[in-house]
Design an enzyme around this catalytic site. Structure first.
Site, PDB file in Angstrom:
ATOM      1  CG  ASP A  48      -1.596   1.061   1.426  1.00 13.55           C
ATOM      2  OD1 ASP A  48      -2.446   1.410   0.597  1.00 13.55           O
ATOM      3  OD2 ASP A  48      -1.630   1.846   2.593  1.00 13.55           O
ATOM      4  CG  ASP A  85      -1.647   2.563   6.492  1.00 11.37           C
ATOM      5  OD1 ASP A  85      -2.762   1.665   5.735  1.00 11.37           O
ATOM      6  OD2 ASP A  85      -1.487   3.668   6.523  1.00 11.37           O
ATOM      7  CG  ASP A 130      -4.415  -1.113   3.714  1.00 10.11           C
ATOM      8  OD1 ASP A 130      -4.388  -1.262   5.011  1.00 10.11           O
ATOM      9  OD2 ASP A 130      -3.418  -0.446   3.365  1.00 10.11           O
TER      10      ASP A 130
END
Ligand code: ADP
Ligand code: MG
Length: 628
Positions: free
Chosen positions: A320, A513, A517
Site C-alpha cells: 500500500d 497500514d 486496506d
C-alpha cells in the site's frame, strides 16, 4: 535456570555420582547380586521416577506411545535382563537431554518474554486532589492519567500536557527514543524517560496496543507450521510402529534361528532406545519458536509458525502506499480558496475530517492546529478511498479526491502537479483545495532493493491516491508495477489478479497500514501491517506486524524465515540419518544400548543447539545498521 530445572540437575548429579561409583564395582564384580541390584535400582528411581510416572499416567489416559513409554520399557527391560548399569545409564542420559531441552526452550521463551515485559502494573489517576494508583483495567476512556518519568505508559492516549522522550525499545526493538509533546498520540508499553506527562486515555485497557500485542504473542505458538504438523502426525504413527517392530525383533528371530531370547530381547530394547523421536519432536517447534523470538527481537511480530514458514516462499510483495512506503505524514503545501478565507477553508476541512483517522485527516487537523468544536458537526461519513462528507453548521461539506467530486457532480479545478489534492465543496459548490505532500520513508528504497536481492519476483504498489503521485513514488522506488486511483474494493480485485501470477507453492505478501486496506490484508497469503503507528485494524487483520513501521524489516524477517527453515531441514535430515544408521546397526547386533543412548542424546543436543541458532538474528539487523 528454573526451580524445576535445578531439581532435575540435582537428581542428575546424585544419580551420576552413584553410577560412577557403582559402575567400576559392577565391572569387577565386587558386589553380591542383590545388593548391587538394589543400589542400581535406587539410582534408577532417583533419576527416572518422573518418567515412569508420566508413562503410567499417559497409558491410563490412552496415550500409550510416547517417548516416556519408550524410555520406561527400554530401561525396565534392561533391568529384567540383568543389565542394571545400562538401565540406569539410558535414563541418566535421557534426562541430561531433557534438562538441556528445557533450558533451550526457556531461553528462547525469554526473548519473547522481554516483549511480554510491556504489561503495565498500574496507572496513576487524580482522585480528590491526590494521585492514586489503580489497575489499568479500571481506567475508562476520557480519564486523565499521569505518567511520571521512569514509568511505563499504561494505556493508549493523547498527551494533554508535558513533553518527554519515550523509550519504545520493548515494542519496536528500536533504541532511539521518540520525542513527544502535547497533542500527540502515545501508545501503551513505552517507557516515559524524562518528563511528566498528563494523558487523556483514548482506549480501554482491553483494546490498548499493549493488550493486543500480548494476546498476539501468547497465541503465536498455537498456529503450527506445516513441518510441525508433519512431525506430530509422524510421531503418532511412528512410535507404535517402532514398538511393533521391536516386539517382532524380540520374538521372530529366536523362534526361527533357535538363538536365545535374551540376545534378541536386548537388541529389541536397543532398537527402542534408538528410535525415540525426541530430537525431531523437540527441535522443529523449538526452531520456529527461536525464529519468532528472533523476529520479535528485531521489532517484527510474527503471529504463528505457519506465517514464518510462508515468508520464506514469498514471490510477490504488494505494498500500500500511504503510511507504508510513505510516512503518511502529510504537510500542507498550498491552500487555494475560491471565495472564503484560507483559514476558513482549512477550518471546514478539519471539522469535516474530525472523526477520520486517515493520515490525510490527521495532517489537516494538525495544520488547522486548533480544537474542534464537536457540537457543530453532524452526520459524518467516511467514503473509503475518496474522502469524507459531513454536515457542519447545517452546511454539507465534502472533502476528498477528484472521484468524490465526480460522484457528487461537482466541477473542480483539475490540478495534477505535485502532491495529493484534497478538494472541498460546500453545499454542492466547489470551494477550493488543500494540497498536501507526503514523504517517502527513508528506508523504502533499501527495502525494495533488499527484497529483490532476496529473490522476490515482483514488487507492486496499490494506491487510492492520484495517478501522478502514485507513478512518482513507484518510479522513485523502482517498483515493478503500480496501480493507482483504486477504491478499497479495487485493491482486493487487483490483489486477486496478482494471486494468479505466482507459482503453485509461491506466496504473496501484502504490506499495508490497515487504513482502507484491512480487507486486502485479510485476503492475502501473508498480511503484513505497520503496527507502530498503532492502527488496531492492522494489528488484528495482519499475520505479521512491523512495530518499527520500516518496510526494510520485511526482507529481514524473510531472512529469519529462510534461516529457520534451513535449520529445521538440517535437523530432520541429520536426526533421521543418524537414527537410521544406528537402528540398522542395533537390529544387526552391532550397536549396544550404550551406543543407542549416545546417539539419541547426542542427536537431540546437537539438534537443539542448532535450533537455538534461529534466535540469533544480530547479523540481519546489522545489515541496516540498527543498534539493538
Ligand atoms: P492509499 O492506497 O494511498 O493508502 P487510501 O485508499 O487510504 O490511499 O485513500 C485513497 C485516496 O482517497 C487518498 O489519496 C485521498 O485522495 C482520498 N481519501 C481517503 N480518505 C480521505 C480522507 N479522510 N480525507 C480526504 N481524502 C481522503
Ligand atoms: Mg492506506
Amino acid at each position: 535456570m528454573s526451580k524445576k530445572e535445578k531439581k532435575l540437575l540435582w537428581r542428575i548429579l546424585i544419580a551420576g555420582v552413584m553410577f560412577t561409583i557403582l559402575f567400576p564395582l559392577h565391572l569387577k564384580e565386587v558386589l553380591p547380586e542383590y545388593p548391587e541390584l538394589i543400589l542400581f535400582l535406587i539410582a534408577y528411581l532417583i533419576i527416572g521416577i518422573d518418567i515412569l510416572e508420566k508413562a503410567v499416567r499417559n497409558i491410563t489416559r490412552g496415550q500409550v506411545f510416547d517417548e516416556n513409554f519408550l524410555m520406561a520399557i527400554a530401561t525396565i527391560g534392561a533391568f529384567c535382563l540383568g543389565e542394571y548399569a545400562e538401565g540406569v545409564a539410558v535414563m541418566l542420559f535421557y534426562q541430561v537431554g531433557e534438562l538441556f531441552q528445557s533450558y533451550a526452550v526457556s531461553k528462547s521463551r525469554r526473548s519473547i518474554a522481554d516483549l511480554m515485559d510491556i504489561r503495565p502494573d498500574y496507572a496513576n489517576i487524580m482522585r480528590d486532589g491526590s494521585l492514586v494508583q489503580v489497575d489499568p483495567e479500571e481506567v475508562q476512556i476520557g480519564n486523565i492519567i499521569i505518567v511520571k518519568p521512569g514509568e511505563r505508559i499504561p494505556l493508549d492516549g493523547i498527551i494533554e500536557e508535558g513533553s518527554s522522550s519515550l523509550d519504545t525499545a520493548a515494542l519496536t526493538g528500536e533504541s532511539v527514543p521518540r520525542e513527544v509533546g502535547a497533542g500527540e498520540n502515545v501508545i501503551s508499553g513505552c517507557i516515559n524517560q524524562t518528563g511528566r506527562l498528563t494523558i487523556r486515555v483514548s482506549k480501554e485497557f482491553g483494546e490498548s496496543t499493549v493488550a493486543k500485542i500480548l494476546e498476539l504473542v501468547e497465541n503465536a505458538s498455537d498456529k503450527k507450521s506445516k513441518s510441525e504438523n508433519f512431525i506430530t502426525r509422524f510421531a503418532r504413527y511412528y512410535t507404535p510402529l517402532v514398538v511393533i517392530a521391536a516386539a517382532i525383533l524380540a520374538i521372530l528371530p529366536p523362534l526361527i534361528t533357535g538363538q536365545s531370547f535374551n540376545i534378541w530381547i536386548q537388541r529389541a530394547l536397543t532398537f527402542l532406545v534408538i528410535s525415540c523421536p525426541c530430537a525431531l519432536v523437540i527441535s522443529v517447534p523449538l526452531s520456529f519458536f527461536g525464529g519468532i523470538g528472533g523476529a520479535s527481537k528485531s521489532g517484527v511480530l510474527v503471529k504463528g509458525s505457519n506465517y514464518l514458514e510462508a515468508l520464506a516462499n514469498t514471490e510477490i510483495v504488494v505494498f500500500d502506499k500511504t503510511g507504508t512506503l510513505t510516512k503518511g505524514n502529510f504537510v500542507v503545501s498550498e491552500i487555494y480558496s475560491k471565495q472564503m478565507s484560507k483559514q476558513e477553508l482549512i477550518r471546514l476541512a478539519a471539522y469535516a475530517e474530525d472523526y477520520s483517522s486517515h493520515p490525510i485527516a490527521m495532517s489537516i487537523k494538525k495544520a488547522f492546529g486548533k480544537n474542534v468544536d464537536n457540537s457543530q458537526i453532524k452526520d459524518t461519513t467516511e467514503v473509503a478511498g475518496q474522502g469524507v462528507r459531513a454536515v457542519i453548521n447545517g452546511k454539507i461539506i465534502l472533502a476528498g479526491n477528484t472521484r468524490l467530486m465526480k460522484t457528487n457532480h461537482i466541477s473542480y479545478d483539475d490540478n495534477t502537479s505535485a502532491g495529493t489534492v484534497v478538494h472541498l465543496a460546500v453545499d454542492g459548490e466547489y470551494a477550493g483545495y488543500i494540497r498536501i505532500e507526503d514523504e517517502i520513508k527513508p528506508d523504502s528504497r533499501q527495502a525494495i532493493l533488499d527484497l529483490k536481492a532476496a529473490g522476490i519476483k515482483q514488487t507492486v504498489m496499490l494506491t487510492g491516491d492520484s495517478d501522478a503521485v502514485g507513478k512518482k513514488v513507484a518510479a522513485a522506488l523502482n517498483l515493478d508495477k503500480a496501480y493507482t486511483e483504486l477504491l478499497p474494493a479495487d485493491k482486493v480485485e487487483q490483489l486477486e489478479k496478482l494471486m494468479h501470477q505466482k507459482s503453485q507453492k509461491g506466496m504473496l505478501a501484502f504490506v499495508g497500514d490497515g487504513i482502507n486496506d484491512a480487507p486486502v490484508l485479510a485476503r492475502t497469503d501473508i498480511g503484513i501491517a505497520m503496527g507502530g503507528l498503532g492502527s488496531d485494524a492492522a494489528i488484528e487483520a495482519a499475520d505479521v506486524v512491523i512495530m518499527t513501521d520500516e518496510p526494510s524489516k520485511i526482507a529481514t524477517v524473510m531472512k529469519i524465515s529462510k534461516k529457520t527453515l534451513r535449520i529445521v531441514r538440517q535437523n530432520i535430515i541429520f536426526a533421521l540419518g543418524v537414527k537410521g544408521i544406528v537402528l540398522i546397526l542395533g537390529a544387526l547386533g552391532f550397536a549396544t544400548m550404550w551406543a543407542a543412548v549416545f546417539a539419541d542424546v547426542g542427536v537431540s543436543v546437537i539438534a537443539i543447539i542448532n535450533a537455538m541458532r534461529a534466535l540469533n538474528v544480530k547479523k540481519f539487523n546489522q545489515i541496516h545498521g540498527y543498534v539493538l
